[in-house]
Design a protein around this motif. Structure first.
Motif, PDB file in Angstrom:
ATOM      1  N   GLN A 117       0.787  -1.260   0.039  1.00  0.00           N
ATOM      2  CA  GLN A 117      -0.141   0.054  -0.101  1.00  0.00           C
ATOM      3  C   GLN A 117       0.912   1.179  -0.007  1.00  0.00           C
ATOM      4  OE1 GLN A 117      -3.167  -0.951  -0.841  1.00  0.00           O
ATOM      5  NE2 GLN A 117      -4.101   0.064   0.671  1.00  0.00           N
ATOM      6  N   MET A 118       1.925   1.256   0.760  1.00  0.00           N
ATOM      7  CA  MET A 118       2.796   2.285   0.980  1.00  0.00           C
ATOM      8  C   MET A 118       3.683   2.528  -0.593  1.00  0.00           C
ATOM      9  SD  MET A 118       4.161   1.774   4.928  1.00  0.00           S
ATOM     10  CE  MET A 118       5.386   3.294   4.611  1.00  0.00           C
ATOM     11  N   LEU A 119       4.338   1.361  -0.914  1.00  0.00           N
ATOM     12  CA  LEU A 119       5.099   1.638  -2.216  1.00  0.00           C
ATOM     13  C   LEU A 119       4.643   1.819  -3.469  1.00  0.00           C
ATOM     14  CD1 LEU A 119       7.939  -0.951  -1.049  1.00  0.00           C
ATOM     15  CD2 LEU A 119       7.855   1.489  -0.945  1.00  0.00           C
ATOM     16  N   PHE A 120       3.245   1.275  -3.793  1.00  0.00           N
ATOM     17  CA  PHE A 120       2.684   1.160  -5.073  1.00  0.00           C
ATOM     18  C   PHE A 120       1.372   2.083  -5.100  1.00  0.00           C
ATOM     19  CE2 PHE A 120       5.397  -2.699  -4.671  1.00  0.00           C
ATOM     20  CZ  PHE A 120       5.700  -2.892  -6.136  1.00  0.00           C
ATOM     21  N   ILE A 121       0.961   2.559  -3.841  1.00  0.00           N
ATOM     22  CA  ILE A 121      -0.359   3.191  -3.859  1.00  0.00           C
ATOM     23  C   ILE A 121       0.164   4.483  -3.183  1.00  0.00           C
ATOM     24  CG2 ILE A 121      -2.809   3.563  -3.090  1.00  0.00           C
ATOM     25  CD1 ILE A 121      -3.123   0.615  -3.802  1.00  0.00           C
ATOM     26  N   GLY A 122       0.233   4.647  -1.876  1.00  0.00           N
ATOM     27  CA  GLY A 122       0.376   5.567  -0.998  1.00  0.00           C
ATOM     28  C   GLY A 122       1.448   6.899  -1.628  1.00  0.00           C
ATOM     29  N   ARG A 123       2.499   6.234  -2.067  1.00  0.00           N
ATOM     30  CA  ARG A 123       3.538   7.348  -2.332  1.00  0.00           C
ATOM     31  C   ARG A 123       3.111   8.047  -3.789  1.00  0.00           C
ATOM     32  NH1 ARG A 123       8.048   5.461  -6.016  1.00  0.00           N
ATOM     33  NH2 ARG A 123       7.863   3.481  -6.633  1.00  0.00           N
ATOM     34  N   TYR A 124       2.200   7.588  -4.723  1.00  0.00           N
ATOM     35  CA  TYR A 124       1.504   8.036  -5.586  1.00  0.00           C
ATOM     36  C   TYR A 124       0.300   9.254  -5.602  1.00  0.00           C
ATOM     37  CZ  TYR A 124       4.584   4.924  -8.348  1.00  0.00           C
ATOM     38  OH  TYR A 124       5.754   4.277  -8.788  1.00  0.00           O
ATOM     39  N   LEU A 125      -0.196   8.964  -4.323  1.00  0.00           N
ATOM     40  CA  LEU A 125      -1.428   9.804  -4.112  1.00  0.00           C
ATOM     41  C   LEU A 125      -1.148  11.294  -4.724  1.00  0.00           C
ATOM     42  CD1 LEU A 125      -2.588   8.249  -0.750  1.00  0.00           C
ATOM     43  CD2 LEU A 125      -3.571   7.907  -3.196  1.00  0.00           C
ATOM     44  N   ASP A 126      -2.128  11.939  -5.294  1.00  0.00           N
ATOM     45  CA  ASP A 126      -1.861  13.200  -5.610  1.00  0.00           C
ATOM     46  C   ASP A 126      -3.511  13.742  -5.929  1.00  0.00           C
ATOM     47  OD1 ASP A 126      -1.809  15.694  -7.086  1.00  0.00           O
ATOM     48  OD2 ASP A 126       0.201  15.296  -7.794  1.00  0.00           O
ATOM     49  N   ILE A 127      -3.836  14.745  -5.211  1.00  0.00           N
ATOM     50  CA  ILE A 127      -5.064  15.332  -5.338  1.00  0.00           C
ATOM     51  C   ILE A 127      -5.593  15.642  -6.822  1.00  0.00           C
ATOM     52  CG2 ILE A 127      -4.823  17.798  -4.674  1.00  0.00           C
ATOM     53  CD1 ILE A 127      -7.867  15.406  -3.497  1.00  0.00           C
ATOM     54  N   GLU A 128      -4.591  16.049  -7.654  1.00  0.00           N
ATOM     55  CA  GLU A 128      -4.641  16.616  -8.984  1.00  0.00           C
ATOM     56  C   GLU A 128      -4.911  15.293 -10.037  1.00  0.00           C
ATOM     57  OE1 GLU A 128      -2.028  19.330 -10.138  1.00  0.00           O
ATOM     58  OE2 GLU A 128      -2.549  20.818  -8.752  1.00  0.00           O
ATOM     59  N   LYS A 129      -3.969  14.392  -9.790  1.00  0.00           N
ATOM     60  CA  LYS A 129      -4.155  13.106 -10.610  1.00  0.00           C
ATOM     61  C   LYS A 129      -4.895  12.027 -10.293  1.00  0.00           C
ATOM     62  CE  LYS A 129       0.938  13.102 -11.900  1.00  0.00           C
ATOM     63  NZ  LYS A 129       2.145  12.369 -12.062  1.00  0.00           N
ATOM     64  N   TYR A 130      -5.289  11.979  -8.877  1.00  0.00           N
ATOM     65  CA  TYR A 130      -6.072  10.839  -8.481  1.00  0.00           C
ATOM     66  C   TYR A 130      -7.224  11.458  -7.437  1.00  0.00           C
ATOM     67  CZ  TYR A 130      -2.117   8.610 -10.485  1.00  0.00           C
ATOM     68  OH  TYR A 130      -1.180   7.880 -11.184  1.00  0.00           O
ATOM     69  N   PRO A 131      -8.010  12.285  -7.692  1.00  0.00           N
ATOM     70  CA  PRO A 131      -8.875  13.145  -6.809  1.00  0.00           C
ATOM     71  C   PRO A 131      -9.631  12.123  -6.042  1.00  0.00           C
ATOM     72  CG  PRO A 131      -9.724  13.393  -9.086  1.00  0.00           C
ATOM     73  CD  PRO A 131      -8.075  12.795  -9.331  1.00  0.00           C
ATOM     74  N   ILE A 132     -10.278  11.043  -6.378  1.00  0.00           N
ATOM     75  CA  ILE A 132     -11.198  10.182  -5.773  1.00  0.00           C
ATOM     76  C   ILE A 132     -10.248   9.663  -4.701  1.00  0.00           C
ATOM     77  CG2 ILE A 132     -13.008   8.671  -5.775  1.00  0.00           C
ATOM     78  CD1 ILE A 132     -13.582   9.483  -8.505  1.00  0.00           C
ATOM     79  N   LEU A 133      -9.394   8.845  -5.190  1.00  0.00           N
ATOM     80  CA  LEU A 133      -8.760   8.055  -4.117  1.00  0.00           C
ATOM     81  C   LEU A 133      -7.941   8.674  -2.993  1.00  0.00           C
ATOM     82  CD1 LEU A 133      -7.668   4.960  -3.638  1.00  0.00           C
ATOM     83  CD2 LEU A 133      -5.998   5.922  -5.062  1.00  0.00           C
ATOM     84  N   THR A 134      -7.287  10.003  -3.529  1.00  0.00           N
ATOM     85  CA  THR A 134      -6.656  10.648  -2.619  1.00  0.00           C
ATOM     86  C   THR A 134      -7.670  11.354  -1.458  1.00  0.00           C
ATOM     87  OG1 THR A 134      -4.882  11.190  -4.449  1.00  0.00           O
ATOM     88  CG2 THR A 134      -5.147  12.790  -2.194  1.00  0.00           C
ATOM     89  N   SER A 135      -8.726  11.946  -2.224  1.00  0.00           N
ATOM     90  CA  SER A 135      -9.632  12.396  -1.097  1.00  0.00           C
ATOM     91  C   SER A 135     -10.293  11.392  -0.182  1.00  0.00           C
ATOM     92  CB  SER A 135     -10.790  13.117  -1.629  1.00  0.00           C
ATOM     93  OG  SER A 135     -11.522  12.366  -2.499  1.00  0.00           O
ATOM     94  N   THR A 136     -10.532  10.280  -0.543  1.00  0.00           N
ATOM     95  CA  THR A 136     -10.912   9.199   0.138  1.00  0.00           C
ATOM     96  C   THR A 136      -9.990   8.790   1.457  1.00  0.00           C
ATOM     97  OG1 THR A 136     -12.087   8.120  -1.558  1.00  0.00           O
ATOM     98  CG2 THR A 136     -11.565   6.752   0.217  1.00  0.00           C
ATOM     99  N   TYR A 137      -8.633   8.712   0.954  1.00  0.00           N
ATOM    100  CA  TYR A 137      -7.554   8.677   2.002  1.00  0.00           C
ATOM    101  C   TYR A 137      -7.577   9.777   2.951  1.00  0.00           C
ATOM    102  CZ  TYR A 137      -6.103   4.022   0.560  1.00  0.00           C
ATOM    103  OH  TYR A 137      -6.253   2.695   0.039  1.00  0.00           O
ATOM    104  N   LEU A 138      -7.573  11.008   2.626  1.00  0.00           N
ATOM    105  CA  LEU A 138      -7.680  12.216   3.366  1.00  0.00           C
ATOM    106  C   LEU A 138      -8.867  12.420   4.316  1.00  0.00           C
ATOM    107  CD1 LEU A 138      -6.146  14.755   0.763  1.00  0.00           C
ATOM    108  CD2 LEU A 138      -5.047  13.478   2.807  1.00  0.00           C
TER     109      LEU A 138
END
Length: 456
Positions: free
Chosen positions: A36-57
């Motif tokens: 989760q940290m290496l392949f998802i978490g470090r790529y989180l970006d509100i501009e690139k992935y708004p739904i996923l990033t906002s969900t985690y935030l």
């Protein structure tokens, strides 16, 4: 004397407790957190992935953390309830050196056969220059060769499960892993290496020896991963050696957009150009965030519907392509969410959370932790049964638990896991057969050495 005894007992309890904690850290829980940290978490970006990033935030990170803590606590309590897990005693005879050498040689021959099938030559220089073609075509009509190599590796692991890890069989396994790594598989080989480490850890072995073996294993697999990934990387069209048949190269060019007119000059090649993640070599290897984002977006906009995609794949999985020319090359998940990827005949591997969402819907966003808990439990039970009642089912439970490395990357609803299960049972049949042949040969040799019975 009493003080020394108490200190020794305290150190033993500490070591046993440390092993139980290590079992949780290197098992499904530790694997999933790292993934989760290496392949998802470090790529989180509100501009690139708004739904996923906002969900985690907005709380998902906290809920995931609570779930991880709960899985860790339940796993530790189960390991504690089962008591000592490292009182291992061999239950079957070990495979001999000739048997292990035969297995490793067979794996090498299978790899060479696989390469010759694709290239029509075994020239080292040619193979290295065109390895990207091989990695693409290796399972196209030749998947049985790769599965045979995996079965041979599983056979070696079974030998360790029933008879113990030794310097000899450990050396042969690492050599075999390095050979098989050139077939292009990486995730499943890391799984085999992890299983080797776990079985060694739950034997009576000194900490120093364990650390040395663990570091050598990690180093060899790490180097192998980097080398194979580098060989698989797309190259500039001018550097691509001609490959016959040309169709294979043209399909790879199409996949990664390697058209000659895209590289007009060395300066243009160095320019940073935005690339669709499904066409990016780096994203397809290391970025799973874009897949999760696309799944959440498609479910929200009702572009796809949750259903049993894995069942669709299972219905045609074991039908030879010669009998069913229309058999899909890509998975049902890929065809549903990335039809343009399926059209070119390749796959997108859906990580566990995205895979669960594709099959169950948005309500199952945290259901992936149930899978983690089940796999963690199976792994602990598999280690325990190795000590108390070793059997193929105990091996399968341990393999399933450690096999979470594949589940984290490819999901639990994945028809290809059925193939791995069949490989496990095929390997067990081969292992028991090889033991019987070895026992019969030893008995025959003893009879010859004993000579004819003396006349009465």
């Amino acid at each position: 004397m009493e003080a020394q005894k108490g200190t020794s007992l305290g150190m033993y309890i500490f070591n046993n407790t440390t092993k139980k904690l290590a079992l949780i850290l290197v098992g499904p829980l530790g694997c999933y957190i790292a993934y989760q940290m290496l392949f998802i978490g470090r790529y989180l970006d509100i501009e690139k992935y708004p739904i996923l990033t906002s969900t985690y935030l907005n709380g998902a990170t906290i809920i995931d953390s609570v779930c991880a803590f709960a899985v860790a606590l339940l796993g530790f309590l189960l390991a504690r309830r089962l008591g000592l897990l490292d009182e291992f005693l061999p239950s079957l005879e070990r495979l001999s050196t000739p048997s292990l050498a035969l297995i490793t040689t067979g794996i090498l021959c299978l790899l060479l056969l696989s390469m010759y099938r694709v290239f029509g030559t075994l020239s080292p220089n040619y193979v290295v220059q065109n390895y990207h073609t091989y990695s693409f075509m290796v399972t196209n009509g030749g998947a049985w060769i790769v599965l045979a190599m995996y079965s041979a590796l599983l056979l070696q692991l079974m030998n360790m499960y029933f008879s113990g890890v030794t310097l000899k069989n450990g050396t042969f396994l690492l050599l075999s892993l390095l050979i098989v790594s050139f077939s292009g598989g990486r995730g499943v080989l890391i799984l085999f290496a992890l299983m080797f480490i776990v079985m060694l850890m739950f034997q009576r072995v000194s900490l120093l020896k364990f650390l040395i073996v663990a570091m050598l294993t990690a180093a060899s697999m790490g180097v192998s991963y980097v080398i194979i990934t580098s060989l698989r990387a797309p190259v500039a069209p001018a550097a691509i050696a001609p490959v016959a048949p040309g169709e294979a190269t043209s399909r790879i060019d199409e996949i990664f957009g390697r058209k000659a007119d895209r590289v007009a000059s060395p300066e243009a090649a160095k320019e940073s150009v935005a690339v669709d993640p499904t066409n990016s070599f780096e994203d397809l290897n290391y970025n799973a965030a874009f897949i999760s984002e696309d799944v959440l977006s498609a479910l929200r906009d009702e572009k796809i519907e949750p259903k049993a995609y894995a069942l669709e794949d299972a219905m045609t999985l074991f039908i030879p392509r010669k009998l069913m020319p229309s058999k899909p090359i890509s998975t049902a998940e890929t065809r549903a969410l990335y039809p343009h990827v399926a059209k070119r005949g390749t796959n997108i591997t859906f990580p566990l959370k995205a895979n669960v969402l594709m099959h169950l819907g948005g309500w199952a966003f945290y259901a992936d932790w149930i899978v983690v808990l089940i796999c963690q439990t199976l792994m602990i039970l598999g280690v325990s049964r190795r000590t108390s009642a070793p059997s193929i089912f105990g091996f399968a439970m341990l393999f399933c638990g450690i096999g979470f490395t594949l589940i984290a990357r490819g999901g639990i609803f994945n028809a290809r896991l059925l193939v791995i299960v069949l490989c496990v049972f095929a390997a067990y049949a081969g292992y028991r057969t090889l033991l019987r042949i070895q026992t019969a040969l030893y008995a025959s040799r003893r009879e010859r050495l004993a000579g004819p019975p003396s006349p009465t």
